[in-house]
Motif scaffolding. Structure first.
Motif, PDB file in Angstrom:
ATOM      1  N   PRO A  25     -51.880  46.112 -64.090  1.00 40.58           N
ATOM      2  CA  PRO A  25     -50.424  46.152 -63.896  1.00 40.58           C
ATOM      3  C   PRO A  25     -49.734  44.991 -64.600  1.00 40.58           C
ATOM      4  CG  PRO A  25     -51.532  46.543 -61.807  1.00 40.58           C
ATOM      5  CD  PRO A  25     -52.573  46.182 -62.816  1.00 40.58           C
ATOM      6  N   ALA A  26     -50.362  43.844 -64.633  1.00 40.29           N
ATOM      7  CA  ALA A  26     -49.757  42.705 -65.323  1.00 40.29           C
ATOM      8  C   ALA A  26     -49.676  42.988 -66.811  1.00 40.29           C
ATOM      9  CB  ALA A  26     -50.557  41.439 -65.055  1.00 40.29           C
ATOM     10  N   ALA A  27     -50.686  43.599 -67.378  1.00 39.34           N
ATOM     11  CA  ALA A  27     -50.673  43.946 -68.801  1.00 39.34           C
ATOM     12  C   ALA A  27     -49.615  45.017 -69.060  1.00 39.34           C
ATOM     13  CB  ALA A  27     -52.050  44.429 -69.230  1.00 39.34           C
ATOM     14  N   LYS A  28     -49.475  45.994 -68.160  1.00 43.81           N
ATOM     15  CA  LYS A  28     -48.466  47.043 -68.308  1.00 43.81           C
ATOM     16  C   LYS A  28     -47.062  46.437 -68.202  1.00 43.81           C
ATOM     17  CE  LYS A  28     -51.180  50.950 -66.618  1.00 43.81           C
ATOM     18  NZ  LYS A  28     -51.317  51.958 -65.561  1.00 43.81           N
ATOM     19  N   ALA A  29     -46.913  45.493 -67.270  1.00 40.09           N
ATOM     20  CA  ALA A  29     -45.603  44.844 -67.123  1.00 40.09           C
ATOM     21  C   ALA A  29     -45.279  44.025 -68.366  1.00 40.09           C
ATOM     22  CB  ALA A  29     -45.596  43.957 -65.889  1.00 40.09           C
ATOM     23  N   ALA A  30     -46.233  43.353 -68.927  1.00 39.53           N
ATOM     24  CA  ALA A  30     -46.010  42.563 -70.139  1.00 39.53           C
ATOM     25  C   ALA A  30     -45.692  43.485 -71.304  1.00 39.53           C
ATOM     26  CB  ALA A  30     -47.232  41.706 -70.440  1.00 39.53           C
ATOM     27  N   ALA A  31     -46.381  44.599 -71.384  1.00 41.13           N
ATOM     28  CA  ALA A  31     -46.122  45.568 -72.452  1.00 41.13           C
ATOM     29  C   ALA A  31     -44.732  46.169 -72.285  1.00 41.13           C
ATOM     30  CB  ALA A  31     -47.181  46.657 -72.449  1.00 41.13           C
ATOM     31  N   ALA A  32     -44.342  46.427 -71.035  1.00 41.99           N
ATOM     32  CA  ALA A  32     -43.010  46.985 -70.775  1.00 41.99           C
ATOM     33  C   ALA A  32     -41.932  45.967 -71.147  1.00 41.99           C
ATOM     34  CB  ALA A  32     -42.883  47.397 -69.321  1.00 41.99           C
ATOM     35  N   LYS A  33     -42.142  44.715 -70.891  1.00 38.74           N
ATOM     36  CA  LYS A  33     -41.173  43.673 -71.252  1.00 38.74           C
ATOM     37  C   LYS A  33     -41.036  43.585 -72.765  1.00 38.74           C
ATOM     38  CE  LYS A  33     -41.477  40.487 -67.359  1.00 38.74           C
ATOM     39  NZ  LYS A  33     -41.810  39.125 -66.936  1.00 38.74           N
ATOM     40  N   LYS A  34     -42.148  43.696 -73.467  1.00 38.70           N
ATOM     41  CA  LYS A  34     -42.109  43.646 -74.927  1.00 38.70           C
ATOM     42  C   LYS A  34     -41.316  44.829 -75.468  1.00 38.70           C
ATOM     43  CE  LYS A  34     -46.365  41.072 -75.777  1.00 38.70           C
ATOM     44  NZ  LYS A  34     -47.683  41.109 -76.397  1.00 38.70           N
ATOM     45  N   LYS A  35     -41.494  45.986 -74.884  1.00 41.36           N
ATOM     46  CA  LYS A  35     -40.774  47.171 -75.340  1.00 41.36           C
ATOM     47  C   LYS A  35     -39.292  47.025 -75.025  1.00 41.36           C
ATOM     48  CE  LYS A  35     -44.492  50.541 -75.019  1.00 41.36           C
ATOM     49  NZ  LYS A  35     -44.961  51.755 -74.407  1.00 41.36           N
ATOM     50  N   ALA A  36     -39.023  46.459 -73.836  1.00 34.30           N
ATOM     51  CA  ALA A  36     -37.622  46.292 -73.459  1.00 34.30           C
ATOM     52  C   ALA A  36     -36.940  45.284 -74.366  1.00 34.30           C
ATOM     53  CB  ALA A  36     -37.524  45.856 -72.011  1.00 34.30           C
ATOM     54  N   VAL A  37     -37.598  44.253 -74.729  1.00 31.15           N
ATOM     55  CA  VAL A  37     -37.033  43.230 -75.609  1.00 31.15           C
ATOM     56  C   VAL A  37     -36.918  43.781 -77.015  1.00 31.15           C
ATOM     57  CG1 VAL A  37     -37.477  40.959 -76.598  1.00 31.15           C
ATOM     58  CG2 VAL A  37     -37.920  41.345 -74.190  1.00 31.15           C
ATOM     59  N   ALA A  38     -37.857  44.561 -77.441  1.00 31.25           N
ATOM     60  CA  ALA A  38     -37.840  45.137 -78.788  1.00 31.25           C
ATOM     61  C   ALA A  38     -36.804  46.233 -78.898  1.00 31.25           C
ATOM     62  CB  ALA A  38     -39.219  45.673 -79.121  1.00 31.25           C
ATOM     63  N   ALA A  39     -36.522  46.959 -77.895  1.00 26.20           N
ATOM     64  CA  ALA A  39     -35.558  48.072 -77.906  1.00 26.20           C
ATOM     65  C   ALA A  39     -34.146  47.571 -78.177  1.00 26.20           C
ATOM     66  CB  ALA A  39     -35.640  48.842 -76.638  1.00 26.20           C
ATOM     67  N   PRO A  40     -33.623  46.539 -77.618  1.00 29.53           N
ATOM     68  CA  PRO A  40     -32.265  46.119 -77.923  1.00 29.53           C
ATOM     69  C   PRO A  40     -32.105  45.646 -79.373  1.00 29.53           C
ATOM     70  CG  PRO A  40     -33.008  45.107 -75.881  1.00 29.53           C
ATOM     71  CD  PRO A  40     -34.138  45.833 -76.456  1.00 29.53           C
ATOM     72  N   LYS A  41     -33.130  45.166 -79.967  1.00 30.90           N
ATOM     73  CA  LYS A  41     -33.028  44.713 -81.341  1.00 30.90           C
ATOM     74  C   LYS A  41     -32.762  45.874 -82.270  1.00 30.90           C
ATOM     75  CE  LYS A  41     -35.917  40.616 -81.062  1.00 30.90           C
ATOM     76  NZ  LYS A  41     -37.106  39.941 -81.546  1.00 30.90           N
ATOM     77  N   LYS A  42     -33.200  47.055 -81.922  1.00 31.08           N
ATOM     78  CA  LYS A  42     -33.002  48.229 -82.771  1.00 31.08           C
ATOM     79  C   LYS A  42     -31.558  48.668 -82.713  1.00 31.08           C
ATOM     80  CE  LYS A  42     -37.640  50.075 -82.514  1.00 31.08           C
ATOM     81  NZ  LYS A  42     -38.476  51.168 -82.146  1.00 31.08           N
TER      82      LYS A  42
END
Length: 125
Positions: free
Chosen positions: A107-124
């Protein structure tokens, strides 16, 4: 020769007298000797009684020792069984901790991956 015959006769008579006295025995015992004999008999009886008590005590102690040896063997077997159970439980606990660690890592890895996606999504945008 008559002197020899008299000497032989006296010797033979002396021998007969000594044999007669030897066979009849001596019935006189001095009082001090009688007291000593009675004391020794009493001592022998008391020692025999004490020996009987000690023998009974030794038998009791031998029985108790055998019972204690059996109890020690039983306790040793029980201790080995408990040690085996503790080792088994420690292995189970270790395996469960590893499972928990893996499950909490996912779950910690999934949460970290989700944060990366969330941070990467606004840049687009």
């Amino acid at each position: 020769m008559t002197t020899m015959q008299v000497g032989r006769g006296a010797g033979l008579a002396g021998l007969i007298v000594m044999m007669t006295l030897g066979m009849s025995g001596c019935d006189y015992w001095p009082p001090a000797l009688q007291a000593q004999i009675e004391q020794l008999k009493a001592d022998a009886q008391s020692v025999t009684a004490e020996k009987t008590k000690v023998d009974a005590h030794v038998a009791t102690l031998t029985t108790e020792k055998a019972a204690l040896v059996n109890k020690i063997e039983e306790m040793s077997r029980l201790l080995k069984t408990r040690a085996d159970q503790v080792a088994s439980l420690e292995q189970s606990l270790s395996a469960e901790r590893e499972k928990v660690a893996k499950m909490s890592a996912k779950p910690a890895a999934k949460a970290a991956a989700a944060k990366k996606k969330a941070v990467a999504a606004p840049k687009k945008r």
